[in-house]
Design an enzyme around this catalytic site. Sequence first.
Site, PDB file in Angstrom:
ATOM      1  N   ILE A 155      88.196  -1.340  68.723  1.00  0.00           N
ATOM      2  CA  ILE A 155      88.512  -2.542  67.957  1.00  0.00           C
ATOM      3  C   ILE A 155      89.951  -2.967  68.186  1.00  0.00           C
ATOM      4  O   ILE A 155      90.255  -4.127  68.449  1.00  0.00           O
ATOM      5  CB  ILE A 155      88.267  -2.311  66.452  1.00  0.00           C
ATOM      6  CG1 ILE A 155      86.792  -2.001  66.190  1.00  0.00           C
ATOM      7  CG2 ILE A 155      88.707  -3.529  65.644  1.00  0.00           C
ATOM      8  CD1 ILE A 155      86.484  -1.635  64.753  1.00  0.00           C
ATOM      9  N   VAL A 163      91.716   2.133  66.657  1.00  0.00           N
ATOM     10  CA  VAL A 163      90.562   2.007  65.767  1.00  0.00           C
ATOM     11  C   VAL A 163      89.323   1.688  66.599  1.00  0.00           C
ATOM     12  O   VAL A 163      89.361   0.813  67.473  1.00  0.00           O
ATOM     13  CB  VAL A 163      90.790   0.899  64.710  1.00  0.00           C
ATOM     14  CG1 VAL A 163      89.600   0.822  63.757  1.00  0.00           C
ATOM     15  CG2 VAL A 163      92.073   1.175  63.921  1.00  0.00           C
ATOM     16  N   LYS A 178      89.570   5.556  62.677  1.00  0.00           N
ATOM     17  CA  LYS A 178      90.982   5.410  63.018  1.00  0.00           C
ATOM     18  C   LYS A 178      91.477   6.721  63.596  1.00  0.00           C
ATOM     19  O   LYS A 178      91.402   7.770  62.950  1.00  0.00           O
ATOM     20  CB  LYS A 178      91.764   5.029  61.762  1.00  0.00           C
ATOM     21  CG  LYS A 178      93.183   4.564  62.002  1.00  0.00           C
ATOM     22  CD  LYS A 178      93.767   4.021  60.705  1.00  0.00           C
ATOM     23  CE  LYS A 178      95.104   3.341  60.931  1.00  0.00           C
ATOM     24  NZ  LYS A 178      95.610   2.737  59.680  1.00  0.00           N
ATOM     25  N   ASP A 276     103.120  -2.487  52.951  1.00  0.00           N
ATOM     26  CA  ASP A 276     102.914  -3.129  54.257  1.00  0.00           C
ATOM     27  C   ASP A 276     101.844  -4.204  54.155  1.00  0.00           C
ATOM     28  O   ASP A 276     100.995  -4.343  55.036  1.00  0.00           O
ATOM     29  CB  ASP A 276     102.534  -2.086  55.306  1.00  0.00           C
ATOM     30  CG  ASP A 276     102.705  -2.596  56.747  1.00  0.00           C
ATOM     31  OD1 ASP A 276     103.513  -3.538  56.938  1.00  0.00           O
ATOM     32  OD2 ASP A 276     102.051  -2.077  57.661  1.00  0.00           O
TER      33      ASP A 276
END
Length: 716
Positions: A155, A163, A178, A276
Amino acid sequence: MKPTDSNMTLRTAAADAGEADGAGLSASAVAVVGDSSSSDALERARRDSELRRVMADVMSRRARGEVLSDDRILAEHPDLQPQLTEELEGLRMLRRAFLAAQKAGPIDRPLDPIDPEKIESPIAAPDDAAGAGGDADALEIPPLVIQGYQILSEISRGGQATVYKAVQEVTGRRVAIKILPGGPLAGARHRARFEREAQALAALDHPNVVGILDRGRSADGSFFLVMQFVDGCALDEYAAEAQLAEADFPVGLLRKFVKIADAVQEAHRLGIVHRDLKPSNIRVDSRGEPHLLDFGLARILDHDRPGPESATVLTMAGQVVGSLPWTSPEQAGGGSAQVDARSDVYALGVCLYQCLTGRFPYPVAGSITEIVRHITMTPPAPLRWTSVRFTRVGALEAILAKALAKAPARRYATAAELARDLESLLEGRAVTAGEGFFLPLQRWIRPAVWVAVACLVVAGVWLARSQPWRSNIPTRHRAGLPTMQNSIGMKMMLVPPGWFMMGSASRYPSPLWADDEHIHEVRLTQPFWVSDCEVTVEQYEQVMGTLAEGMAGADRHLPVTHVTWDEANAFCEELSKREGRKYRLPTEAQWEYACRAGSMEPFAGNGDANSMGWTKVTPGGGGRLHTGGLRGDNDWGLHDFHGNAAEWCLDVYVKDYLEFSQNPVLTGSAGPHVIRGGSYLKNPLDCRSSARDQALPNARREDLGFRVVQVKDETK
């Protein structure tokens, strides 16, 4: 579609290049005039600076997953030989060393204990070597094997993690896996981030938070997390699409932000500060539901020990945690002890402003020092200066102003308070942030003062009309636009609606003004996507199935030329069929509006025609066609409006502009059509923003190509 994640995470290489470009060279240039040995030293310094910039760009683009071969890089920068070849070879050596380490296999020893006091900021360090590769001749990466899961595809890939999309074999459900880079050699800093993310996700149970399903080690020893798979797009990508497709765009976006703020509040309730928050960490699924993810930088608070010492501090003093454009002033200032839930509220405010307007509330380009200064000191540009259309724009502006307050004490204390004000806004109730300045003014100001205000407004309009270089778009600074890449690899950028002064003022000397470009006000009411550069030979052949006449043997990365207006339109029609979206040539007004990017100077951007594009006399390459995007961009990040290939526009050419000034276009297939942008065969003055040219629709020229726009389907 992938907007420019605008993810301006700090990178050491990029910072070095930016500092080298911005510091010292201009002063040195003054000091060495007339001295040949010093001039040689200046030239070496300039080359070194350019080399650092190019290498930083290469590493960043490869880290984002772009396939960028060494041959293409060398072809684009022949003047940096042989040093560029040596630098690229160094990257290949790093890549091979990393892949060889990956093949070492799994390790059986338990994880080392993590000492938080010795862990550095994951943002302050450069990308891992894993993100710097991309050479086709490098060693192949061993296939990823995780027991119980079937890997389907990659991905995303970056310096912090890779990922993958996978299927959980027991349940058959699709998941996202991940992977921590570095395999069994992953350092304590990266492992701490994984541990922190796993801890945060395990504690959270909210429909708008991506949950953790599993964790462990792969066959090669890599650490992994298994999470819910969100089949959708990043929040800013959704917003860019919705702005084109949804009539009630602001309303739908605000409803999503209520859910996002509610999810953030749940994290805060459990003592988790995300730190974040940005559009790429909020994904919108196919049903329109937003999902919060990536808690790798989360701060875990211990409510039993109040105060700054209650946090698991994972940064060294004075370092920035987060992605700069969305970072709160206290984060940007390096005060990690001051970061609490209100820092996430600030980031939500930046995300909302960005998704509503397509740009940031203050400049986010330049050196790190400049960006931090804007975050900590520059107030947000008023929402009324943008193209946002909303019935209670004053109240919306007040909500944003409170969320984006520089001092944490003046912000919403919690994400829940922000969510409640957004709900009140949508339901027509009063908001705690107030209605902005203008609504109370309308209710309480005395009629006599209204007369004075009206006089001032009339005077202001007269003054604005008499100074045609002024625009309502406050972007004399650089402003990022949402981006996407379409099916043929064309980079597209979303231009917001607005008004500008089209043409050139007769106050300029005659070389900068012609009698067919008198200045007048034009309003564009719809956003549109525009290609960053002209259509290339490769893209033309990919869509049309054949080369354009006269382009046999041409470099496939060059702009396609020798194309008639009819052929350019046929290309747009074929691309529209391929993608199910409406592509066409830009109108003349759209072309000049995108070219100017809020400026009324003859050459938008830095004002220098030869550094913005390729003209007849550009040093080091004038008089010939070049690959797009090699020269300077304008304040919206768009390239090649001044020179290189001239460009067809949709309009039929008329000497005097049309009488109406809203979305002007004069269509037809007969008569001469408008050409804009000058070319590599023209002098710089003929490549200015307002310069016009014309040709019959069946004309071919060696310097004439086109770029495209994507708009709403105008036939509906």
